[in-house]
Enzyme design. Sequence first.
Site: not given
Ligand SMILES: [Zn+2]
Length: 310
Positions: A126, A165
Amino acid sequence: MTTLIYTHDACLQHQPGRNHPEAPERLRAVRRALQAPFFAGLQWREAPLGSAEQAKLVHDADYVDWVHSVSPAQGLRALDGGDTVMSPGTLEAVLRCVGAACAGVDAVVAGEADNVFCATRPCGHHAEAERAMGFCVFNQAAIAALHARHRHGLKRVAVVDFDVHHGNGTQQCFHDDPDLFYGSSHQSPFYPGTGSRHESGVARNIVNIPLSRGCGTAEFRKGMSAELLPALRDFAPELLIISAGFDAHHQDPLGGLQLTDDDFDWITRELLAVASDSAHGRVVSILEGGYSLDGLASGSAAHVRAMMES
Ligand SMILES: [Zn+2]
């Protein structure tokens, strides 16, 4: 086959606070699982300390310098409003993550190992060029890809990410470069909100497979087989990096997908088959998320077992 594991005790010293899901116990669970008798053939190495220069291959210099400057001597320092915090041990932990990923690339390019698994934390996918996000400070998968270019002159590098994610940071880094490929399966809609099918990069070098909450084996394997794996094969990477998150496991408390250990075994073998065809089998896999200690342990064991056997 030789599989190397890069890890370091400093990665246990990133302590983002009680009740934070990205806890040191995660790494202990992975390492314990890889101590089972089956894994006796693994070669363990200490992750070297990565450098600010390596981090700056992906991140803005100002951001990297800022992370160094705000590293706390005591207590916690929030980097992004609460999800991503630094403790006194975090700076070394994230530099060990960077060092492991780059050393992993060095090892497979030099032929010292067939493939590498980086048992490090925190996760990285991320983290964007100029900001920490979602438990991630530096993006070690993207850094490893650019290190392969910068240090070894490789041109075409792919990252495949099966964390629950979407890896917004890796996608951002790769988006405008047709010789970098990012493929991701992830729950959608879900954090961080990116990763739609329409996000396809400058040259269809981004492939996103969104999966709705509750999806499991059938939908995951269909999306991978029909879309991501053929695109990866067409891209023909010279090096494959895996962002190996295990929070799509059915036991995970944060994710809402229903993958099993068999799915992690399957996708690992499929990815290694592509790497065998175009990349001399060179694969560096990097631990991302996974918040059920049992699911993380069994999922990562299935993944590493497949790397040893492929
Ligand atoms: Zn994750």
